[in-house]
Design an enzyme around this catalytic site. Structure first.
Site, PDB file in Angstrom:
ATOM      1  N   TYR A  70       0.825  -1.216   0.000  1.00  0.00           N
ATOM      2  CA  TYR A  70       0.000   0.000   0.000  1.00  0.00           C
ATOM      3  C   TYR A  70       0.863   1.272   0.000  1.00  0.00           C
ATOM      4  CZ  TYR A  70      -3.267   3.463   1.978  1.00  0.00           C
ATOM      5  OH  TYR A  70      -3.998   4.581   2.243  1.00  0.00           O
ATOM      6  N   ASP A 104       9.793  -7.206  -3.647  1.00  0.00           N
ATOM      7  CA  ASP A 104       8.583  -7.572  -2.897  1.00  0.00           C
ATOM      8  C   ASP A 104       8.388  -9.073  -3.046  1.00  0.00           C
ATOM      9  OD1 ASP A 104       5.848  -5.617  -2.130  1.00  0.00           O
ATOM     10  OD2 ASP A 104       5.628  -7.807  -2.184  1.00  0.00           O
ATOM     11  N   LEU A 124       5.487 -10.484  -2.751  1.00  0.00           N
ATOM     12  CA  LEU A 124       4.112 -10.608  -3.245  1.00  0.00           C
ATOM     13  C   LEU A 124       3.215 -11.454  -2.344  1.00  0.00           C
ATOM     14  CD1 LEU A 124       4.670 -10.781  -7.137  1.00  0.00           C
ATOM     15  CD2 LEU A 124       3.827  -8.855  -5.775  1.00  0.00           C
ATOM     16  N   GLY A 164       1.651  -8.000  -1.271  1.00  0.00           N
ATOM     17  CA  GLY A 164       1.724  -6.952  -2.295  1.00  0.00           C
ATOM     18  C   GLY A 164       1.040  -7.360  -3.587  1.00  0.00           C
ATOM     19  N   TYR A 218       3.100  -5.782  17.423  1.00  0.00           N
ATOM     20  CA  TYR A 218       3.368  -5.024  16.192  1.00  0.00           C
ATOM     21  C   TYR A 218       4.245  -3.805  16.502  1.00  0.00           C
ATOM     22  CZ  TYR A 218       2.610  -1.634  12.476  1.00  0.00           C
ATOM     23  OH  TYR A 218       2.806  -0.681  11.510  1.00  0.00           O
ATOM     24  N   PHE A 220       1.193   7.739  11.561  1.00  0.00           N
ATOM     25  CA  PHE A 220      -0.045   7.565  12.289  1.00  0.00           C
ATOM     26  C   PHE A 220      -0.932   6.716  11.364  1.00  0.00           C
ATOM     27  CE2 PHE A 220       0.566   9.675  16.353  1.00  0.00           C
ATOM     28  CZ  PHE A 220       1.922   9.872  16.197  1.00  0.00           C
ATOM     29  N   HIS A 256      -8.765  -2.564   8.154  1.00  0.00           N
ATOM     30  CA  HIS A 256      -8.704  -1.119   8.399  1.00  0.00           C
ATOM     31  C   HIS A 256     -10.067  -0.457   8.268  1.00  0.00           C
ATOM     32  CE1 HIS A 256      -4.406  -2.022   7.548  1.00  0.00           C
ATOM     33  NE2 HIS A 256      -4.291  -1.265   8.630  1.00  0.00           N
ATOM     34  N   ARG A 275      -7.925   8.686  16.175  1.00  0.00           N
ATOM     35  CA  ARG A 275      -6.729   8.396  15.393  1.00  0.00           C
ATOM     36  C   ARG A 275      -6.426   9.588  14.497  1.00  0.00           C
ATOM     37  NH1 ARG A 275      -6.514   5.161  18.574  1.00  0.00           N
ATOM     38  NH2 ARG A 275      -6.238   2.908  18.488  1.00  0.00           N
TER      39      ARG A 275
HETATM   40  N1  UDP Z   1     -11.978   0.107  13.953  1.00  0.00           N
HETATM   41  C1  UDP Z   1     -13.305  -0.194  14.174  1.00  0.00           C
HETATM   42  N2  UDP Z   1     -13.872  -1.171  13.387  1.00  0.00           N
HETATM   43  C2  UDP Z   1     -13.195  -1.841  12.426  1.00  0.00           C
HETATM   44  C3  UDP Z   1     -11.845  -1.497  12.206  1.00  0.00           C
HETATM   45  C4  UDP Z   1     -11.257  -0.521  12.987  1.00  0.00           C
HETATM   46  O1  UDP Z   1     -13.950   0.367  15.046  1.00  0.00           O
HETATM   47  O2  UDP Z   1     -13.771  -2.731  11.769  1.00  0.00           O
HETATM   48  C5  UDP Z   1     -11.344   1.153  14.772  1.00  0.00           C
HETATM   49  C6  UDP Z   1     -10.141   0.656  15.557  1.00  0.00           C
HETATM   50  O3  UDP Z   1     -10.542   0.177  16.812  1.00  0.00           O
HETATM   51  C7  UDP Z   1      -9.289   1.927  15.661  1.00  0.00           C
HETATM   52  C8  UDP Z   1      -9.626   2.695  14.385  1.00  0.00           C
HETATM   53  O4  UDP Z   1     -10.846   2.144  13.896  1.00  0.00           O
HETATM   54  O5  UDP Z   1      -9.702   2.694  16.751  1.00  0.00           O
HETATM   55  C9  UDP Z   1      -8.577   2.573  13.317  1.00  0.00           C
HETATM   56  O6  UDP Z   1      -8.287   1.201  13.144  1.00  0.00           O
HETATM   57  P1  UDP Z   1      -7.476   0.643  11.902  1.00  0.00           P
HETATM   58  O7  UDP Z   1      -7.492  -0.854  11.993  1.00  0.00           O
HETATM   59  O8  UDP Z   1      -7.983   1.261  10.652  1.00  0.00           O
HETATM   60  O9  UDP Z   1      -5.992   1.210  12.113  1.00  0.00           O
HETATM   61  P2  UDP Z   1      -4.984   1.046  13.359  1.00  0.00           P
HETATM   62  O10 UDP Z   1      -5.298   2.191  14.285  1.00  0.00           O
HETATM   63  O11 UDP Z   1      -5.187  -0.295  13.968  1.00  0.00           O
HETATM   64  O12 UDP Z   1      -3.634   1.184  12.715  1.00  0.00           O
END
Ligand code: UDP
Length: 329
Positions: free
Chosen positions: A11, A31, A33, A36, A141, A169, A189, A221
């Site tokens: 990404y 990569d 893959l 990717g 992670y 972020f 995500h 976030r």
């Molecule tokens: N989130 C959510 N429902 C989902 C996926 C994510 O409520 O199906 C929330 C998650 O708890 C976090 C925010 O969305 O507070 C962003 O999460 P994401 O997985 O996109 O990114 P991260 O913060 O884990 O890198």
């Protein structure tokens, strides 16, 4: 410069490849893959299918392509999975990266740009997060990324590497022309899952936790556009000329956005309702994370083009609506 982009079919890597070309550099992609997509790599870019942990293969590429600098994006990035399968994360994100550094050392390629994460800060004592706050990850992670940051400090000292660490972020959005974007398997995500719920390609979105100490009870976030991230990586090149130089930058817009605000942005941009259910907290999620990026702005003249969630979601929707099956793998 000849730049090896490890994870260049992923990404953020694939967006960075395009920005490198636009800035007049020559990206070369390596990569494996596993996650990717070949189709994400800009046409005409040299592409090597290999694992970053395969030292011999990496050394061959470094020599054959006359690589001067390595950018490393190849990592597993699912917080939840890192809790349930930590060894997968330590093997790939730490061990394989050490092999990559070893290959670079052997071939005397000593400029390195590393994609790290705000997850290295854990639950910070204050917001926004500046670079000097203590790093205490609360999930494997984040810990694996911090381990590499620490290894880099020692390697730079001992072997004259110069490096930049960017702590992202929440990377979001897609190329403005809508040709490439986010396509994870599995997708975890928030923004892509909200699209999938809005278009009926999946069931209701689960909102993970509504009892956080935040204004609407959901996590805050800092969503930052993937092209804005990429531009910072290139802006640091000039500072890596000095052996032993090391830089750490937080990259975000500085604007905290809640899960409900993201849902509203998705509804505005798509013109569709996002069906959602309230679900328990997800393991490993800190309540709020947002950046103070003034150091990158000051030292790299980095500017955020996409300052708020709506235009970021708009670019992501351009990609998702035109490619509902992503790259089709
Ligand atoms: N989130 C959510 N429902 C989902 C996926 C994510 O409520 O199906 C929330 C998650 O708890 C976090 C925010 O969305 O507070 C962003 O999460 P994401 O997985 O996109 O990114 P991260 O913060 O884990 O890198």
């Amino acid at each position: 410069m000849n730049v090896l982009v490890v994870g260049g079919a992923g990404y953020i890597g694939s967006h960075c490849v395009r920005q490198l070309i636009a800035a007049g550099h020559r990206p070369v992609v390596l990569d494996n893959l596993v996650y990717g997509h070949r189709a994400a790599v800009a046409p005409g870019v040299a592409f090597h299918v290999a694992d970053l942990g395969d030292e011999a293969a990496v050394r061959r590429v470094l020599v054959a392509e006359k690589i001067e600098l390595v950018m490393h994006f190849a990592a597993y990035c699912y917080v939840g999975e890192s809790v349930t399968d930590p060894l997968k994360y330590y093997f790939n994100n730490v061990s394989a990266t050490l092999h990559l550094l070893q290959a670079m050392r052997a071939e005397k390629v000593t400029k390195f740009v590393f994609s790290s994460t705000c997850a290295t800060f854990g639950i910070p004592a204050r917001m926004p997060i500046t670079e000097d706050l203590p790093q205490a990850p609360i999930n494997p992670y984040g810990q694996t990324k911090l381990d590499v940051e620490n290894a880099l400090k020692s390697v730079a000292l001992a072997h004259g590497f110069s490096f930049a660490v960017f702590r992202y972020f929440n990377a979001a959005g897609a190329a403005e022309d809508g040709t490439i974007g986010e396509d994870h398997h599995p997708e975890t995500h928030l923004i892509p899952l909200a699209f999938a719920a809005a278009t009926g390609r999946r069931g209701a979105l689960q909102v993970f936790g509504t009892d956080y100490p935040t204004p609407d009870g959901t996590c805050l976030r800092d969503y930052v556009h993937v092209d804005d991230l990429s531009r910072a990586h290139i802006a640091v090149f000039g500072r890596l000329a000095t052996p032993g130089a090391k830089f750490f930058y937080n990259l975000g817009t500085g604007t905290p956005t809640s899960v409900f605000e993201v849902i509203r942005a998705v509804e505005t941009v798509t013109g569709k309702k996002v069906p959602y259910t309230l679900a328990p907290r997800r393991a490993g999620d800190p309540p709020e994370l947002y950046a103070d990026s003034s150091k990158a702005m000051r030292e790299l003249a980095w500017q955020v083009k996409f300052k708020t969630i709506d235009p970021i979601v708009e670019t992501a929707w351009r990609w998702h609506s035109a490619h509902p099956d992503g790259f089709g793998k």
